[in-house]
Design an enzyme around this catalytic site. Structure first.
Site, PDB file in Angstrom:
ATOM      1  CG  ASP A  63      -0.389  -0.055   2.523  1.00  0.00           C
ATOM      2  OD1 ASP A  63       0.856  -0.126   2.615  1.00  0.00           O
ATOM      3  OD2 ASP A  63      -1.133  -0.018   3.525  1.00  0.00           O
ATOM      4  CB  SER A  64       4.571   1.750  -0.193  1.00  0.00           C
ATOM      5  OG  SER A  64       4.765   0.613  -1.000  1.00  0.00           O
ATOM      6  CG  ASP A 106       0.262  -4.056   2.155  1.00  0.00           C
ATOM      7  OD1 ASP A 106       0.129  -4.779   3.164  1.00  0.00           O
ATOM      8  OD2 ASP A 106       1.076  -3.115   2.082  1.00  0.00           O
ATOM      9  CD  GLU A 137       0.710  -1.452   8.046  1.00  0.00           C
ATOM     10  OE1 GLU A 137       0.432  -0.645   8.960  1.00  0.00           O
ATOM     11  OE2 GLU A 137       1.130  -1.095   6.936  1.00  0.00           O
ATOM     12  CD  GLU A 204       8.188  -0.078   7.350  1.00  0.00           C
ATOM     13  OE1 GLU A 204       7.204  -0.792   7.097  1.00  0.00           O
ATOM     14  OE2 GLU A 204       8.392   1.026   6.795  1.00  0.00           O
TER      15      GLU A 204
END
Ligand code: KIV
Length: 288
Positions: A63-64, A106, A137, A204
């Site tokens: 989703d970046s 994602d 996430e 991350e």
């Protein structure tokens, strides 16, 4: 003979000679023999095919894309519809060249937080768009969602440490898991996610020593680091960052692999070989 077509030419078949399709058993075998897993983000057919041709095992349709493709200030505004569109584009390209990489879609913000059933519906949409695995996430409450999806045949990649969808709650893009209490909480979440069946875990912006310890403790869940040091099972970078397609300041964990290379394919090959031979990341430069 390949006929050139306008607007980007895809090869008739992936040039990765005789690579078996990447699968969960194959990733486990790589881990077993100590071979690092490589992952890059890609959001469209052409870049995905080039990454596959460079030998990248896993493509993350992250989703970046909200930031690098859509110009959003964070990943929070990305929708499931957008994720499905980009996942389909990547999967179509890979299928067209009979590529072999493992595609991870994602789950965007708001598409899995409501209930396990909502997560299943969203994950189904991504799998039907061509993903082999979905990523979500967070720890804690996500454990039961992960278990629910895995029990229903959906491979899951978890994501701990800096979780960009909750950047506002975290107070910015900062290193996570610093200090005893925070490190123990991260470890608790990671073990619970492995127990729930997550077969991959993105770490991350986590201190290198902590992610090395977690990797030891997670034999069934392959840790994929981004700003987490070199001792993880694999590495991931956002493609635009590692190609230097960025006029701003890159985070410290990024290396520009385009430097010294004449093509995107060569830059991605350089990334694959640096991850495999352990020269990237360098803990003294790219980690905390
Ligand atoms: O969305 C994304 O690209 C990611 C990576 C930064 C791991 O989650």
């Amino acid at each position: 003979m390949t006929t050139a077509t306008p607007y980007g030419t895809l090869p008739p078949a992936s040039p990765v000679a005789a690579r078996k399709p990447v699968s969960l058993p194959r990733l486990a075998e790589m881990r077993e023999r100590g071979e690092k897993i490589t992952m890059l983000t890609a959001y469209d057919a052409t870049f995905a095919v080039v990454a596959d041709a460079a030998g990248v095992e896993c493509i993350l349709v992250g989703d970046s894309l909200g930031m690098v493709c859509q110009g959003l200030p964070s990943t929070v505004g990305v929708t499931l519809e957008t994720m499905c569109y980009h996942t389909e584009s990547v999967a179509r390209g890979i299928r067209r060249v009979q590529g072999t990489c493992w595609i991870i879609g994602d789950l965007p913000f708001g598409s899995y937080q409501e209930s396990r059933e909502q997560a299943l519906r969203s994950a189904t949409a991504l799998m039907q768009a061509g993903a082999h695995m979905v990523k979500l996430e967070g720890g804690g409450w996500t454990t039961e969602t992960v278990r629910f999806l895995v029990e229903r045949g959906i491979p899951v990649c978890a994501h701990l440490g800096l979780t960009p969808q909750t950047v506002h709650a975290l107070g910015g893009y900062r290193v996570q898991g610093r200090g005893e209490e925070s490190a123990r909480a991260l470890e608790r979440d990671a073990l619970a996610l492995q127990d729930a069946g997550a077969s991959m875990l993105v770490l991350e912006m986590v201190p290198a020593a902590l992610s090395a310890q977690l990797t030891e403790k997670l034999p069934r869940c392959h840790t994929i680091g981004i700003g987490a040091g070199k001792d993880t099972a694999g590495q991931v970078l956002v493609m635009h960052d590692m190609l230097g397609i960025n006029l701003g300041k890159n985070p410290k964990f990024v290396r520009n692999f385009m430097q010294g290379q004449g093509s995107v394919l060569d830059a991605m090959r350089a990334y694959v070989s640096a991850v495999k031979d352990g020269s990237f990341p360098d803990n003294s430069l790219h980690a905390w």
